[in-house]
Design a protein around this motif. Structure first.
Motif, mmCIF file in Angstrom:
data_model
loop_
_atom_site.group_PDB
_atom_site.id
_atom_site.type_symbol
_atom_site.label_atom_id
_atom_site.label_comp_id
_atom_site.label_asym_id
_atom_site.label_seq_id
_atom_site.Cartn_x
_atom_site.Cartn_y
_atom_site.Cartn_z
ATOM 1 N N GLY A 31 0.721 -0.877 0.317
ATOM 2 C CA GLY A 31 0.208 0.420 -0.201
ATOM 3 C C GLY A 31 0.927 0.804 0.022
ATOM 4 O O GLY A 31 1.931 1.655 0.620
ATOM 5 N N THR A 32 0.416 2.524 -0.320
ATOM 6 C CA THR A 32 0.911 3.882 0.139
ATOM 7 C C THR A 32 0.091 4.252 0.821
ATOM 8 O O THR A 32 -1.033 4.521 0.549
ATOM 9 C CB THR A 32 0.932 4.184 -1.556
ATOM 10 N N TYR A 33 1.345 4.978 1.647
ATOM 11 C CA TYR A 33 1.332 6.002 2.884
ATOM 12 C C TYR A 33 1.708 7.598 1.998
ATOM 13 O O TYR A 33 2.384 7.509 1.967
ATOM 14 C CB TYR A 33 2.348 5.186 3.884
ATOM 15 N N MET A 34 0.017 7.703 2.321
ATOM 16 C CA MET A 34 0.319 9.506 2.420
ATOM 17 C C MET A 34 0.915 10.145 3.444
ATOM 18 O O MET A 34 0.077 9.941 4.343
ATOM 19 C CB MET A 34 -1.092 10.045 1.809
ATOM 20 N N VAL A 35 2.272 10.804 3.175
ATOM 21 C CA VAL A 35 2.210 12.048 4.383
ATOM 22 C C VAL A 35 2.153 13.219 4.422
ATOM 23 O O VAL A 35 2.706 13.541 3.804
ATOM 24 C CB VAL A 35 4.105 10.899 5.217
ATOM 25 N N MET A 36 1.366 13.469 5.644
ATOM 26 C CA MET A 36 0.957 14.636 5.456
ATOM 27 C C MET A 36 1.827 15.081 6.937
ATOM 28 O O MET A 36 1.806 14.775 7.256
ATOM 29 C CB MET A 36 -0.452 14.716 5.142
ATOM 30 N N GLU A 37 1.916 17.201 6.975
ATOM 31 C CA GLU A 37 2.177 17.396 7.242
ATOM 32 C C GLU A 37 1.979 17.283 9.010
ATOM 33 O O GLU A 37 2.475 17.104 10.278
ATOM 34 C CB GLU A 37 2.144 19.034 7.446
ATOM 35 N N GLY A 38 0.637 17.926 9.233
ATOM 36 C CA GLY A 38 -0.386 18.282 10.129
ATOM 37 C C GLY A 38 0.343 19.351 11.213
ATOM 38 O O GLY A 38 1.216 20.099 10.749
ATOM 39 N N PRO A 39 -0.585 19.133 11.928
ATOM 40 C CA PRO A 39 -1.320 18.112 12.850
ATOM 41 C C PRO A 39 -2.359 18.159 12.555
ATOM 42 O O PRO A 39 -3.624 17.259 13.232
ATOM 43 C CB PRO A 39 -0.979 19.124 14.474
ATOM 44 N N GLN A 40 -3.526 19.405 12.380
ATOM 45 C CA GLN A 40 -4.172 19.470 11.819
ATOM 46 C C GLN A 40 -4.527 17.988 10.984
ATOM 47 O O GLN A 40 -3.569 17.293 9.963
ATOM 48 C CB GLN A 40 -4.996 19.949 10.960
ATOM 49 N N PHE A 41 -6.503 16.828 10.508
ATOM 50 C CA PHE A 41 -6.067 16.541 9.926
ATOM 51 C C PHE A 41 -6.849 17.001 8.598
ATOM 52 O O PHE A 41 -6.444 18.661 8.519
ATOM 53 C CB PHE A 41 -7.847 15.671 10.468
ATOM 54 N N SER A 42 -7.197 16.208 7.224
ATOM 55 C CA SER A 42 -7.470 16.553 5.784
ATOM 56 C C SER A 42 -8.571 17.305 6.341
ATOM 57 O O SER A 42 -9.489 17.081 6.434
ATOM 58 C CB SER A 42 -6.915 15.339 5.260
ATOM 59 N N THR A 43 -8.375 18.286 5.016
ATOM 60 C CA THR A 43 -9.810 18.479 4.619
ATOM 61 C C THR A 43 -10.161 17.630 3.540
ATOM 62 O O THR A 43 -9.932 16.786 3.042
ATOM 63 C CB THR A 43 -9.668 19.816 3.883
ATOM 64 N N ILE A 44 -11.881 17.738 3.010
ATOM 65 C CA ILE A 44 -12.412 16.861 2.330
ATOM 66 C C ILE A 44 -11.696 16.375 1.093
ATOM 67 O O ILE A 44 -11.660 16.139 0.345
ATOM 68 C CB ILE A 44 -13.686 17.009 2.446
ATOM 69 N N ALA A 45 -11.482 18.410 0.285
ATOM 70 C CA ALA A 45 -11.052 18.078 -0.469
ATOM 71 C C ALA A 45 -9.085 17.438 -0.858
ATOM 72 O O ALA A 45 -9.822 16.886 -1.889
ATOM 73 C CB ALA A 45 -10.909 20.025 -1.067
ATOM 74 N N GLU A 46 -8.839 18.240 0.137
ATOM 75 C CA GLU A 46 -7.296 16.994 0.766
ATOM 76 C C GLU A 46 -7.508 15.385 0.915
ATOM 77 O O GLU A 46 -7.038 14.551 -0.763
ATOM 78 C CB GLU A 46 -7.128 17.264 1.518
ATOM 79 N N SER A 47 -8.192 15.037 1.465
ATOM 80 C CA SER A 47 -8.900 13.783 0.911
ATOM 81 C C SER A 47 -9.028 12.778 0.150
ATOM 82 O O SER A 47 -8.588 12.312 -0.336
ATOM 83 C CB SER A 47 -9.824 13.049 2.187
ATOM 84 N N GLU A 48 -9.746 13.927 -0.882
ATOM 85 C CA GLU A 48 -10.420 13.510 -2.033
ATOM 86 C C GLU A 48 -9.203 13.377 -3.386
ATOM 87 O O GLU A 48 -9.041 12.764 -3.938
ATOM 88 C CB GLU A 48 -11.449 13.573 -2.303
ATOM 89 N N LEU A 49 -8.452 14.381 -3.081
ATOM 90 C CA LEU A 49 -7.551 14.366 -4.097
ATOM 91 C C LEU A 49 -6.331 13.100 -3.360
ATOM 92 O O LEU A 49 -5.437 12.795 -4.828
ATOM 93 C CB LEU A 49 -6.769 15.540 -3.807
ATOM 94 N N TYR A 50 -5.932 13.194 -2.308
ATOM 95 C CA TYR A 50 -4.718 11.252 -1.581
ATOM 96 C C TYR A 50 -5.600 9.920 -2.422
ATOM 97 O O TYR A 50 -4.834 9.540 -2.882
ATOM 98 C CB TYR A 50 -4.806 12.271 -0.464
ATOM 99 N N ARG A 51 -6.820 10.114 -2.172
ATOM 100 C CA ARG A 51 -7.599 9.384 -3.232
ATOM 101 C C ARG A 51 -7.284 9.295 -4.772
ATOM 102 O O ARG A 51 -6.833 7.901 -5.423
ATOM 103 C CB ARG A 51 -9.273 9.232 -2.401
ATOM 104 N N SER A 52 -7.482 10.477 -5.248
ATOM 105 C CA SER A 52 -7.461 10.371 -6.573
ATOM 106 C C SER A 52 -6.327 9.740 -7.188
ATOM 107 O O SER A 52 -5.535 8.901 -8.075
ATOM 108 C CB SER A 52 -7.615 11.739 -7.413
#
Length: 296
Positions: free
Chosen positions: A159-180
């Motif tokens: 699997g591919t692990y998307m590493v974000m900076e944080g500490p906040q969780f994603s926006t929906i737009a970001e989450s959908e981008l990473y899914r794409s």
């Protein structure tokens, strides 16, 4: 010459994993590094006859947020204590329908979207470029998969692990981008950890423990700390069982890692010997000793 010394397993515990059950002859060790203090003291001991070093990534009590982790000090400290193989245990959000909370993913790829972290031991005066096409050790990954199968833990081998900076969780737009992009899970801690382990010539593998569906899933509540903690507790118990099952398998290694993890610096250092900064060589002695021992 390839590093063929006996295996020492390093375990980096993520959210919820702050100790290792069954560890014998234990001792908490304070390690000083040229890059500052690691997240905490390191716990050394033996598990089923296997030498093991445990580091709580966020410190005991989860004191340190992802962007403030001293990744260089953490990996350097493990290297100083002789660690040759690292199991990174990390809590993540799922970006795929078929990876519900409670699933473990044995990661084989990363996308690094962090931006506020020191990502290399090397720098001006000693430049190096390690290969990272395969950022984890597949041999170690196979052993982890074998252990998960024995424990009957729901898991996915790759699997591919998307590493974000944080500490906040994603926006929906970001989450959908990473899914794409085809990412499987999202978390905040495994980069630059994996990059630094490669520079330190340590085998590295990640077990990503799914705690939630991030915020993209319309039929599940958006990720929250309360929801995550409930799953983290259950996942942590499974993670400790995984370490206990994996430990005796680690010792079975004939020489250095065949994938090249233990010899990653052989063709990586670019700076000509006459232009190498003595201060950098001294600072990186633990990292480059195998490669530059004679010439440094």
């Amino acid at each position: 010459m390839a590093d063929d010394k006996a295996a020492v397993l390093g375990v980096i515990g993520g959210s919820g994993v702050y100790d290792i059950d069954g560890l014998e002859n234990t001792r908490w060790v304070k390690v000083e590094t040229p890059f500052g203090d690691p997240s905490d003291e390191l716990l050394t001991g033996e598990l089923h006859g296997q030498k093991l070093v445990f580091l709580p990534r966020h410190g005991r009590g989860h004191r340190i947020p992802p962007s403030e982790l001293n990744f260089r000090a953490n990996i350097h400290a493990l290297k100083q204590l002789g660690v040759t193989e690292i199991l990174s245990v990390s809590a993540v959000g799922s970006l795929k329908e078929h990876l519900p909370p409670g699933t473990f993913v044995v990661i084989d790829q990363f996308i690094d979207r962090t931006f506020a972290r020191d990502k290399s031991f090397f720098g001006t005066g000693l430049v190096a470029h390690v290969g990272l096409g395969h950022p984890v050790c597949n041999r170690l990954g196979d052993l982890i998969e074998e252990a998960l199968q024995e424990l009957r833990v729901p898991h996915q081998r790759r699997g591919t692990y998307m590493v974000m900076e944080g500490p906040q969780f994603s926006t929906i737009a970001e989450s959908e981008l990473y899914r794409s992009w085809g990412c499987d899970v999202i978390g905040m801690t495994n980069m630059p950890e994996a990059k630094l382990a490669r520079e330190a010539e340590i085998c590295y593998a990640t077990v990503a423990m799914v705690t939630d569906f991030d915020c993209w899933h319309t039929e599940h509540a958006h990720v929250s700390v309360d929801a995550v903690i409930k799953v983290v507790v259950a996942n942590a118990d499974t993670a400790r069982s995984l370490v206990a099952t994996l430990a005796p398998k680690i010792a079975v290694r004939d020489g250095a890692c065949a994938q090249g993890c233990h010899t990653a610096l052989d063709n990586a250092i670019m700076t000509a010997p006459s232009h190498r900064d003595p201060a950098m060589l001294a600072k990186l002695d633990v990292i480059v000793k195998r490669t530059l021992g004679a010439s440094a």
